[in-house]
Design a protein around this motif. Structure first.
Motif, PDB file in Angstrom:
ATOM      1  N   MET A  54       0.812  -1.223   0.000  1.00  0.00           N
ATOM      2  CA  MET A  54       0.000   0.000   0.000  1.00  0.00           C
ATOM      3  C   MET A  54       0.846   1.274   0.000  1.00  0.00           C
ATOM      4  O   MET A  54       0.330   2.359  -0.203  1.00  0.00           O
ATOM      5  CB  MET A  54      -0.907   0.035   1.234  1.00  0.00           C
ATOM      6  N   LEU A  56       2.135   2.341   2.778  1.00  0.00           N
ATOM      7  CA  LEU A  56       1.703   2.974   4.031  1.00  0.00           C
ATOM      8  C   LEU A  56       2.579   2.518   5.189  1.00  0.00           C
ATOM      9  O   LEU A  56       2.125   2.385   6.316  1.00  0.00           O
ATOM     10  CB  LEU A  56       0.245   2.606   4.329  1.00  0.00           C
ATOM     11  N   GLU A  80       4.408   9.793  -2.928  1.00  0.00           N
ATOM     12  CA  GLU A  80       3.202   9.759  -2.111  1.00  0.00           C
ATOM     13  C   GLU A  80       1.988  10.172  -2.946  1.00  0.00           C
ATOM     14  O   GLU A  80       0.923   9.569  -2.858  1.00  0.00           O
ATOM     15  CB  GLU A  80       3.380  10.678  -0.897  1.00  0.00           C
ATOM     16  N   GLU A  84      -1.305   7.963  -3.670  1.00  0.00           N
ATOM     17  CA  GLU A  84      -2.665   8.400  -3.341  1.00  0.00           C
ATOM     18  C   GLU A  84      -3.622   8.094  -4.484  1.00  0.00           C
ATOM     19  O   GLU A  84      -4.786   7.773  -4.277  1.00  0.00           O
ATOM     20  CB  GLU A  84      -2.684   9.899  -3.017  1.00  0.00           C
ATOM     21  N   ARG A  87      -4.005   4.040  -4.276  1.00  0.00           N
ATOM     22  CA  ARG A  87      -4.770   3.539  -3.130  1.00  0.00           C
ATOM     23  C   ARG A  87      -6.237   3.923  -3.275  1.00  0.00           C
ATOM     24  O   ARG A  87      -6.565   5.068  -3.573  1.00  0.00           O
ATOM     25  CB  ARG A  87      -4.236   4.137  -1.828  1.00  0.00           C
ATOM     26  N   GLY A  88      -7.095   2.959  -3.065  1.00  0.00           N
ATOM     27  CA  GLY A  88      -8.515   3.250  -3.152  1.00  0.00           C
ATOM     28  C   GLY A  88      -9.041   3.151  -4.569  1.00  0.00           C
ATOM     29  O   GLY A  88     -10.213   2.899  -4.778  1.00  0.00           O
ATOM     30  N   ASP A 118     -12.907  11.478  -5.230  1.00  0.00           N
ATOM     31  CA  ASP A 118     -11.474  11.678  -5.426  1.00  0.00           C
ATOM     32  C   ASP A 118     -10.974  11.016  -6.703  1.00  0.00           C
ATOM     33  O   ASP A 118     -10.273  11.632  -7.498  1.00  0.00           O
ATOM     34  CB  ASP A 118     -10.693  11.081  -4.246  1.00  0.00           C
ATOM     35  N   HIS A 119     -11.317   9.731  -6.863  1.00  0.00           N
ATOM     36  CA  HIS A 119     -10.681   8.963  -7.933  1.00  0.00           C
ATOM     37  C   HIS A 119     -11.467   9.006  -9.237  1.00  0.00           C
ATOM     38  O   HIS A 119     -10.898   8.961 -10.307  1.00  0.00           O
ATOM     39  CB  HIS A 119     -10.504   7.509  -7.501  1.00  0.00           C
TER      40      HIS A 119
END
Lengths: 330, 314
Positions: A54, A56, A80, A84, A87-88, A118-119
């Protein structure tokens, strides 16, 4: 192309100025629609592996070698900002503790809708509609009216469904489930696992199921990766592992399973305990608890196929041609 | 929500009653005969008797208590012993000044303290954290009247940005009123800022390692939004609690600020009343402070219900 390829991954922790390998030369693939279980005792590096994927990791930990390859592209050195975006969207993750995994002051709907906005760049109302559809998909009753509820108004099982909904919201290629049912009672466990199976069949999603429960492995995984002390000691199709465990640790783990057709007066257990990260041996990390330990085990064993099955690999000197005899002779 | 508000308002009544009873008892157990204090040692027995009759002190205690409550219910706090002015109007005249100063102080304290605390927590142990620690330590250890005088000197006298004598400007001139409010509010708010920054920093450090923050990161929420929305929303509960508690302290603290900046206000009225032994005015002021504190606490409770969704059902 595999959805995920963990390629000789090493993750190190720096404690008191010294580096320790929390994950050492782990190597496996997860194909589309496949569930790979990662099993082992607590402290075996399962979660550290998940966090390495991840991006993380805690600040004291870093991937030192090897690659995390997601759909053909290594991601372990991504910034990072790039993580972002991954992730997700392309990797979803669900966690062990549904009671604390959701933000207590935000509505569950808001928390599911957030990655959609967001995505996928959805508008507020579009995200709301999709979030309600997701809540229905994870079988949350009267989803539309519960969109504006807060996590404390949900039971543990329902909260885990919310966490699953937000993890799969953007249709990730890979779902990492870190002990998703450990904190739930048995009937709810079953429902959650069945739900995960169903969601996976829908979208051909790959799943990495972290667990210490071999019963779950037998029922829900296609392949198993057995970890011990940060090492991947064995990797095999589920049936092969249960029928023919090759590593002494895997054998001990399976032997410790209580079985209804055997005398239950005595539960088998593995003597000793997982050594702490700071005192892991350099060679095979199971050496101190292994009934077959040899001199050569002080060196890191190679990965070798078991019984000429390319799908079944073990990292143990016992399976290296001739080494056992050499070691006992020398 | 309405039911929640209603419940809080109902609990207000017994609290206020308890406070008023306490004030009534306190005034009566304070040593010294009010007649002798007021009329002097040489007062004749007739004068003392007349005083008792006029003030109702010759009545039985329960009668005094009921008429005291009755008076307050009618908004009558009696007349000043010194100049015979109604206490209510003396207080009403300066109350807005104290309220606007305290509220402005809270606004300054929260608006500066919260971001400062967040930034400090983000750089936990880094140079920003140290800088914030030094600033907040300064804010906590610097006496308010010293900082007030220095601010007056620098911004009022040398730079001439703000008026030296504050207050007196009516609200029909909002710019002037705000300008004259700025320095005292900042002075009062600086100490609060230091506390709020510390509360916020501590809360953020507790919240950032939470599981739900990890969940938010795992779904790809940018760190900036995790900090300012996901984490801060949780920390605000602590900030609201602290602000509610501190507001009462702030009303008390405003005395020094009022004196240095030469502003009218409750604080100055208290000092004056103490100075001249004006017991009725003092009693009225104690009641006013008590009511303010109770009202602020109730407002805090209501705000708490807004910030934390778990409170409503509880």
């Amino acid at each position: 192309m595999s959805v995920l390829h963990i390629d000789d991954l090493r993750t190190s922790l720096t404690l008191n100025g010294r580096q320790h390998h929390a994950v050492r030369e782990v190597n496996f693939r997860i194909e589309e629609g496949e569930t790979v279980a990662v099993v082992g005792e607590s402290g075996c590096g399962k979660s550290m592996l998940a966090m390495s994927i991840m991006g993380l990791l805690p600040s004291i930990a870093v991937v030192t070698d090897g690659h995390v390859v997601l759909e053909g592209k290594p991601i372990e050195r991504e910034s990072e900002r790039q993580m972002e975006a991954i992730r997700g969207a392309r990797i979803g993750m669900i966690f062990q503790e549904p009671m604390t995994a959701l933000n207590p002051v935000l509505t569950v709907g808001e928390q599911i809708a957030e990655p959609l906005r967001d995505h996928l760049g959805l508008s507020r109302s579009e995200a709301r509609r999709r979030a309600i559809a997701l809540m229905e998909r994870v079988r949350i009753p009267s989803a539309a009216s519960r969109y504006d509820s807060y996590p404390h108004e949900f039971s543990g099982g329902m909260r885990q469904r919310v966490v699953i909904a937000l993890a799969i919201a953007c249709g990730p290629r890979l779902l990492i489930a870190d002990e998703p049912t450990t904190a739930l009672d048995v009937t709810v466990q079953r429902q959650i696992l069945d739900l995960l199976d169903m969601l996976q069949d829908d979208g051909r999603m790959a799943m990495m199921l972290i667990t210490h429960n071999l019963g779950i492995v037998a029922a829900h995984a296609d392949r198993v990766v057995v970890m011990y002390g940060g090492d991947m000691v064995e990797s095999a199709p589920v049936r092969a592992l249960f029928r023919n465990p090759a590593h002494p640790y895997s054998r001990a783990l399976l032997a410790s399973l209580p079985r209804v057709d055997r005398d239950l007066s005595e539960l088998a257990s593995i003597p000793g305990r997982v050594p702490p990260l700071t005192r892991l041996p350099d060679g095979c990390r199971f050496i101190d608890r292994c009934p077959h330990a040899m001199k050569i085990c002080q060196a890191l064993p190679p990965r070798v196929p078991v019984a000429d099955d390319a799908e079944h690999e073990v990292r143990c000197w016992l399976h290296v041609e001739g080494s056992g005899r050499d070691a006992s002779a020398g | 929500m309405l039911r929640f508000i209603g419940r809080r308002l109902v609990t207000l009544v017994p609290t206020l009653l308890a406070v008023l009873t306490l004030v009534f008892v306190l005034v009566r157990v304070v040593p010294g005969n009010p007649a002798l204090i007021l009329l002097g040692d040489q007062a004749t027995p007739e004068a003392i008797a007349r005083f008792y009759r006029e003030t109702g002190l010759d009545q039985p205690i329960w009668h005094q208590y009921l008429s005291f409550l009755g008076q307050i219910a009618r908004g009558d706090l009696g007349r000043s012993m010194i100049n015979d002015r109604p206490v209510t109007s003396a207080i009403a005249e300066v109350l807005p000044y104290t309220l606007e100063l305290s509220i402005a102080g809270v606004v300054v304290g929260v608006l500066l303290g919260v971001p400062l605390g967040v930034v400090a927590a983000r750089s936990n142990g880094g140079w920003v954290d140290w800088l914030v620690r030094i600033v907040t330590l300064g804010g906590l250890s610097f006496p308010a009247f010293v900082s007030a005088i220095m601010m007056l000197l620098v911004f009022g006298l040398w730079l001439g940005w703000f008026p030296i004598i504050s207050g007196g400007k009516p609200w029909s001139d909002p710019g002037g009123r705000l300008m004259s409010l700025a320095l005292p509010a900042i002075n009062l708010g600086l100490v609060m800022m230091a506390y709020v920054a510390r509360v916020t920093r501590g809360g953020m450090l507790n919240t950032l390692p939470s599981d739900f923050i990890r969940t938010a990161r795992a779904k790809g929420v940018p760190m900036r939004r995790i900090v300012w929305k996901h984490a801060l929303r949780n920390v605000l509960l602590a900030v609201v609690t602290f602000t509610g508690l501190y507001f009462s302290v702030l009303i008390g603290n405003s005395v020094l600020t009022e004196i240095v900046f030469n502003r009218p206000g409750l604080g100055k009225l208290v000092v004056g009343a103490l100075d001249r032994r004006d017991y009725t005015l003092l009693q009225g002021l104690v009641v006013t402070y008590a009511v303010l504190v109770v009202v602020v606490n109730t407002l805090t409770d209501l705000l708490y219900g807004l910030v934390d969704p778990r409170v409503k059902t509880g």
